[in-house]
Design a protein around this motif. Structure first.
Motif, PDB file in Angstrom:
ATOM      1  N   SER A 124       0.437  -1.419  -0.076  1.00  0.00           N
ATOM      2  CA  SER A 124       0.200  -0.165   0.138  1.00  0.00           C
ATOM      3  C   SER A 124       0.830   1.092   0.391  1.00  0.00           C
ATOM      4  O   SER A 124       0.585   2.415  -0.935  1.00  0.00           O
ATOM      5  N   LEU A 125       1.976   1.114  -0.222  1.00  0.00           N
ATOM      6  CA  LEU A 125       3.028   2.375   0.545  1.00  0.00           C
ATOM      7  C   LEU A 125       4.009   2.104  -0.559  1.00  0.00           C
ATOM      8  O   LEU A 125       4.790   3.573  -1.404  1.00  0.00           O
ATOM      9  N   GLY A 126       4.026   1.622  -2.100  1.00  0.00           N
ATOM     10  CA  GLY A 126       4.388   1.203  -3.045  1.00  0.00           C
ATOM     11  C   GLY A 126       5.370   0.238  -2.767  1.00  0.00           C
ATOM     12  O   GLY A 126       6.192   1.311  -4.094  1.00  0.00           O
ATOM     13  N   LEU A 127       5.789  -0.609  -1.764  1.00  0.00           N
ATOM     14  CA  LEU A 127       7.149  -1.060  -1.828  1.00  0.00           C
ATOM     15  C   LEU A 127       6.257  -2.741  -2.277  1.00  0.00           C
ATOM     16  O   LEU A 127       5.819  -3.281  -1.418  1.00  0.00           O
ATOM     17  N   ARG A 128       7.202  -2.949  -3.387  1.00  0.00           N
ATOM     18  CA  ARG A 128       6.696  -4.242  -3.629  1.00  0.00           C
ATOM     19  C   ARG A 128       8.237  -5.288  -3.105  1.00  0.00           C
ATOM     20  O   ARG A 128       7.788  -6.826  -3.937  1.00  0.00           O
ATOM     21  N   THR A 129       8.892  -4.913  -4.151  1.00  0.00           N
ATOM     22  CA  THR A 129      10.275  -5.641  -3.616  1.00  0.00           C
ATOM     23  C   THR A 129      11.250  -5.320  -2.777  1.00  0.00           C
ATOM     24  O   THR A 129      11.276  -4.245  -2.154  1.00  0.00           O
ATOM     25  N   LEU A 130      12.585  -5.751  -2.143  1.00  0.00           N
ATOM     26  CA  LEU A 130      13.509  -5.772  -1.246  1.00  0.00           C
ATOM     27  C   LEU A 130      14.557  -4.532  -1.857  1.00  0.00           C
ATOM     28  O   LEU A 130      14.340  -4.067  -0.582  1.00  0.00           O
ATOM     29  N   ARG A 131      14.104  -4.205  -2.305  1.00  0.00           N
ATOM     30  CA  ARG A 131      14.762  -3.151  -2.992  1.00  0.00           C
ATOM     31  C   ARG A 131      13.992  -1.715  -3.111  1.00  0.00           C
ATOM     32  O   ARG A 131      14.586  -0.781  -2.651  1.00  0.00           O
ATOM     33  N   ASP A 132      13.053  -1.805  -2.779  1.00  0.00           N
ATOM     34  CA  ASP A 132      12.088  -0.555  -2.685  1.00  0.00           C
ATOM     35  C   ASP A 132      12.208  -1.043  -0.885  1.00  0.00           C
ATOM     36  O   ASP A 132      12.321   0.989  -1.243  1.00  0.00           O
ATOM     37  N   VAL A 133      11.877  -1.553  -0.705  1.00  0.00           N
ATOM     38  CA  VAL A 133      12.382  -1.463   1.505  1.00  0.00           C
ATOM     39  C   VAL A 133      13.496  -0.513   1.557  1.00  0.00           C
ATOM     40  O   VAL A 133      13.498   0.038   2.383  1.00  0.00           O
ATOM     41  N   GLU A 260       7.555   1.274  14.166  1.00  0.00           N
ATOM     42  CA  GLU A 260       8.411   0.491  14.439  1.00  0.00           C
ATOM     43  C   GLU A 260       7.908  -0.554  13.570  1.00  0.00           C
ATOM     44  O   GLU A 260       8.845  -1.289  13.275  1.00  0.00           O
ATOM     45  N   PHE A 261       7.026  -0.896  12.748  1.00  0.00           N
ATOM     46  CA  PHE A 261       6.812  -2.565  11.873  1.00  0.00           C
ATOM     47  C   PHE A 261       7.639  -1.538  10.452  1.00  0.00           C
ATOM     48  O   PHE A 261       8.455  -2.838  10.226  1.00  0.00           O
ATOM     49  N   LEU A 262       7.632  -0.769   9.569  1.00  0.00           N
ATOM     50  CA  LEU A 262       8.705   0.391   8.606  1.00  0.00           C
ATOM     51  C   LEU A 262      10.609  -0.120   9.538  1.00  0.00           C
ATOM     52  O   LEU A 262      11.508  -0.608   8.498  1.00  0.00           O
ATOM     53  N   ARG A 263      10.620  -0.346  10.381  1.00  0.00           N
ATOM     54  CA  ARG A 263      12.374   0.188  11.267  1.00  0.00           C
ATOM     55  C   ARG A 263      12.138  -1.875  10.691  1.00  0.00           C
ATOM     56  O   ARG A 263      13.136  -2.239  10.385  1.00  0.00           O
ATOM     57  N   ARG A 264      11.591  -3.049  11.019  1.00  0.00           N
ATOM     58  CA  ARG A 264      11.726  -3.807  11.396  1.00  0.00           C
ATOM     59  C   ARG A 264      11.505  -4.514  10.145  1.00  0.00           C
ATOM     60  O   ARG A 264      12.586  -5.150  10.378  1.00  0.00           O
ATOM     61  N   THR A 265      10.679  -4.241   9.718  1.00  0.00           N
ATOM     62  CA  THR A 265      11.340  -4.297   8.043  1.00  0.00           C
ATOM     63  C   THR A 265      12.711  -3.551   7.241  1.00  0.00           C
ATOM     64  O   THR A 265      13.011  -4.879   6.078  1.00  0.00           O
ATOM     65  N   ALA A 266      12.540  -2.516   7.442  1.00  0.00           N
ATOM     66  CA  ALA A 266      13.757  -2.345   6.583  1.00  0.00           C
ATOM     67  C   ALA A 266      15.016  -3.225   7.831  1.00  0.00           C
ATOM     68  O   ALA A 266      15.797  -4.061   6.457  1.00  0.00           O
ATOM     69  N   PHE A 267      14.865  -3.186   8.688  1.00  0.00           N
ATOM     70  CA  PHE A 267      15.720  -4.292   9.619  1.00  0.00           C
ATOM     71  C   PHE A 267      15.602  -5.748   8.798  1.00  0.00           C
ATOM     72  O   PHE A 267      17.149  -6.252   8.790  1.00  0.00           O
ATOM     73  N   ARG A 268      15.496  -5.875   9.188  1.00  0.00           N
ATOM     74  CA  ARG A 268      14.722  -7.640   7.695  1.00  0.00           C
ATOM     75  C   ARG A 268      15.352  -7.738   7.222  1.00  0.00           C
ATOM     76  O   ARG A 268      15.941  -8.308   6.210  1.00  0.00           O
TER      77      ARG A 268
END
Length: 782
Positions: A124-133, A260-268
């Motif tokens: 929903s934020l336009g992030l579809r791949t890990l590169r996007d993240v 918190e969710f976005l930081r955890r996602t970027a970390f992973r």
């Protein structure tokens, strides 16, 4: 009238979206219960019952109610007796990565273990791949290594605090007001009261014992401190280190998706993706750049300010590098063989001797850059920028003369017939004494005259042809085109320009629109850049005066004095809401008003609804002094000369950008008389006055363009939205000239040695470039 099936689908979609967004009751305008009160839910009483009291449930209760309602809509409840067609089997879920498994950058976010509904949130934020993240950088960073001592903060100061909820309450002082209060105990033992107004959805996060990070403005009451909360984060013990005790990134997000969710996602993502660098070590060393892994970790989770600074420098450089590579590759070929001219010093001296004036130092410098290109076997592709009156046409005339001396033809393409005629007259003046045959080809010519000119061009009986788009029509054939000069290049489409360049002549692009160097290097990344930054001696600067509309009468009194001295004037009205009809109405009304105010003056009107021939006729009459004042909308052409016009009045000047005001001002001052520009401001704010004072105080188009870029941003500067410049995440075109030049240098080096990025060492760079490019058509280029 909608069928029941259509109504079911129209109801199902927002409910499914609400479930996917985390049940915050924010997807549907007015909330889910308002949706259920609409006629859309009439055929589905069971759904209404399942979702009754939705707003008062906690998140888990809402989710359970939504699943029950969606099951009813999908006909999966036991009461549904009508037979339903078999539903297609659901696609098997993409397995998430096993712990420690490495994933490629192009892996979809569904492979990342981001929790229930996590992939949907990211998408929903336009992030579809890990590169996007990885490249969804924080928009700012907060230093949470040492959060403030609340006893020392000042009233109104914005702070971030961390603590544990030790008490909470809810109040309703009025029927339509809900206030949530919590008392937070900070790690140092201090206490702060935090409040939320009319935000019932926050309540589920305010449980006693919960660890929170709050940002807001401080209010002090004696020794007690209260925080009006603007931002809330919950901190889970396992991930507490990502949100506190460090420099923390704050990401672009929306309701229902926590920081918190976005930081955890970027970390992973950083843990899952091998951060192999697409820039070899020797290039990183040359340009002083850190490696990609250090940069991405430093952008999302910096250890200190130094790592954050390294990260910013590297990732900003990469933005410009990929932008320059893309611009350079968008041509049909990266390096073209062009014509190779002699371009001797003797021929240059011969040309200058035939001029009625001497070239300025800036003209000579730019001419030297042009002749170096012409002598090379590579095709010249150069942009010559110069302010109004700086002498670009004389420089182009010299280049055309050098091409003709070597047996080639030259062409000059202008965007309008008025400008084409003007260039034709100038080139006849510059080149006629040197036995260069100059021809004109425009749409207004008779069919017989066109055919005759086309025949002479094809047979080589014309050395230099000046024209409009008529030059790129299919029935125009050059005998031996060596140099093409394109005036105001941004006015032509790419395909139009390529038709003229099919024979691979050298290319010289001229622009009188001052563009900041940083913007020119990106908007015209495939062109070398030359700037004529000096005006010929003896030119009298245009005097510019800013006045309020309350003094309009005095302005037109001055215009009348100039007319009595034999001069003429332009009066320009502003574009109104992109509406040509309203603009015409405003211009017509202004012309009528001036006929009353200035009864002695002869006044005519020029506007965008006129045909090209009608505009030409009006301008020809104005140039011939058939009337005194030309009231015009913003269609006055760049470069049009009316030497006797000495005054430019611009109504509602605040509606124009600074660069456009400077361009309009350049319509006067073309003759020997002192010229004036009067800016009439209809808005009286301090901000407007400060902005317009820039144009009042400077006649340097490049200084003004830089100021315009800083005030308005690159997207609004004339023509650049069409140039393909993306929104930069980290770059700032107003201040990044040096970075852009270094990135462009590397991009040109890479493509000069490997135009298709085919070397094995460049495959990762090529893959990254393709992945960052949104256009499928562009991906096919490489």
């Amino acid at each position: 009238m909608a069928t029941v099936a259509e109504m079911r689908e129209r109801l199902r979609r927002p409910l499914a979206a609400e479930l996917a967004a985390g049940c915050a009751d924010r997807v549907v305008a007015g909330g889910v219960e308002r949706l259920l009160a609409s006629p859309l839910a009439n055929p589905f009483p069971g759904v209404r019952e399942a979702l009754r009291g939705y707003a008062g449930h906690d998140e888990a209760g809402r989710a359970e109610a939504l699943r029950a309602a969606l099951a009813l809509l999908d006909g999966q409840d036991q009461a549904a007796s009508a037979p339903r067609p078999a539903r297609p089997a659901a696609k098997p879920a993409v397995p998430t990565a096993a712990p420690g498994e490495r994933l490629p950058p192009d892996a979809e976010v569904t492979r990342l273990d981001s929790g229930p509904g996590g992939a949907r949130k990211l998408q929903s934020l336009g992030l579809r791949t890990l590169r996007d993240v990885l490249h969804a950088y924080p928009h700012r960073h907060e230093d949470r290594r040492a959060l403030p001592d609340l006893s020392e903060v000042e009233e109104g100061q914005k702070v971030t605090v961390e603590g544990t909820v030790i008490a909470k309450s809810r109040r309703k002082p009025k029927p339509n007001m809900l206030i949530l209060d919590v008392t937070l105990e900070t790690p140092s033992g201090g206490r702060v009261k935090a409040s939320w107004f009319n935000q019932p959805w926050v309540e589920r996060q305010l449980k006693e014992g919960a660890r929170l990070v709050l940002t807001g403005r401080v209010k002090t009451f004696g020794r007690s401190v209260q925080l009006g909360v603007e931002h809330l984060e919950t901190v889970e013990d396992a991930q507490g280190s990502l949100s506190t005790g460090r420099i923390v990134g704050v990401y672009d997000s929306k309701d229902g998706i926590s920081q918190e969710f976005l930081r955890r996602t970027a970390f992973r993502a950083l843990q899952a993706v091998p951060l192999d660098d697409y820039l070899p070590a020797h290039w990183r060393q040359k340009y002083g750049l850190t490696d990609l892994g250090d940069a991405l970790h430093g952008m999302h989770f910096p250890h200190d300010e130094a790592q954050l600074e390294r990260a910013f420098a590297r990732l900003r450089f990469d933005e410009y590098l990929f932008l320059e590579l893309r611009v350079l590759l968008q041509g049909e070929d990266v390096v073209l063989l062009g014509k190779r001219f002699q371009a001797t010093g003797h021929d240059i001296a011969t040309f200058e001797a035939a001029l009625p004036f001497q070239l300025t130092g800036a003209q000579r410098r730019v001419l030297l850059e042009i002749t170096d290109d012409m002598r090379s076997e590579r095709q010249m592709a150069r942009l010559v920028q110069g302010d109004v009156g700086s002498g670009k046409t004389a420089v182009a005339a010299c280049a055309l003369y050098l091409a003709v001396r070597d047996g080639y033809q030259g062409a000059l393409m202008a965007p309008t017939e008025i400008l084409a005629r003007q260039h034709y007259a100038n080139l006849v003046g510059y080149l006629g004494k040197l036995d260069v045959r100059v021809g004109l080809l425009i749409g207004a010519m008779t069919p017989r005259a066109k055919l005759e000119m086309q025949t002479r061009i094809a047979e080589g009986e014309v050395d230099v042809v000046v024209g409009t788009q008529a030059l790129i029509q299919e029935n125009v054939r050059f005998d031996n085109l060596g140099l093409a000069v394109v005036d105001e290049e941004h006015r032509f489409g790419v395909m139009q320009r390529r038709k003229l360049l099919a024979g691979r002549p050298d290319v010289l692009v001229m622009s009188a629109t001052p563009i900041p160097r940083s913007l020119a290097l990106t908007a015209y990344g495939d062109l070398e850049l030359s700037v004529i930054d000096e005006l010929p001696p003896g030119r009298t600067p245009i005097e510019t005066k800013l006045i309020q509309d309350t003094h309009r009468q005095q302005a037109y009194g001055f215009v009348m004095r100039q007319i009595r001295e034999g001069r003429q004037a332009f009066v320009v009205t502003a574009l109104i809401e992109e509406n040509e009809n309203l603009e015409l109405l405003a211009a017509t009304q202004l012309a009528d008003d001036l006929k009353v105010i200035l009864p002695e003056a002869r006044i005519e009107l020029l506007h965008g609804k006129m045909t090209a021939a009608e505009k030409d006729h009006v301008m020809d009459r104005f140039r011939a002094r058939a009337f005194d004042i030309l009231v015009s909308t913003t269609v006055i052409e760049v470069g049009v000369d009316v030497p006797n016009a000495s005054v430019m009045v611009i109504e509602n000047a605040e509606r124009f950008g600074l660069a456009q005001l400077h361009q309009l001002r350049g319509r006067v001052g073309r003759g020997s008389a002192q010229s004036y520009c009067v800016l009439i401001a209809g808005e009286h704010s301090k901000k407007t006055r400060q902005r317009l004072k820039i144009i009042e105080g400077s006649t340097d188009g490049f200084v003004i363009a830089e100021a315009d870029l800083k005030l308005r941003g690159p997207g609004e500067i004339r023509g650049t939205r069409q140039s393909g410049i993306p929104d930069l995440r980290l770059g700032d075109l107003a201040s990044d000239v040096e970075v852009i030049e270094r990135a462009r240098e590397l991009a040109k080096y890479i493509l000069a040695h490997d135009p298709r990025l085919e070397h094995p060492r460049l495959q990762y760079l090529k893959s990254e470039l393709q992945s960052r490019s949104q256009s499928v058509a562009f991906r096919e280029v490489i």
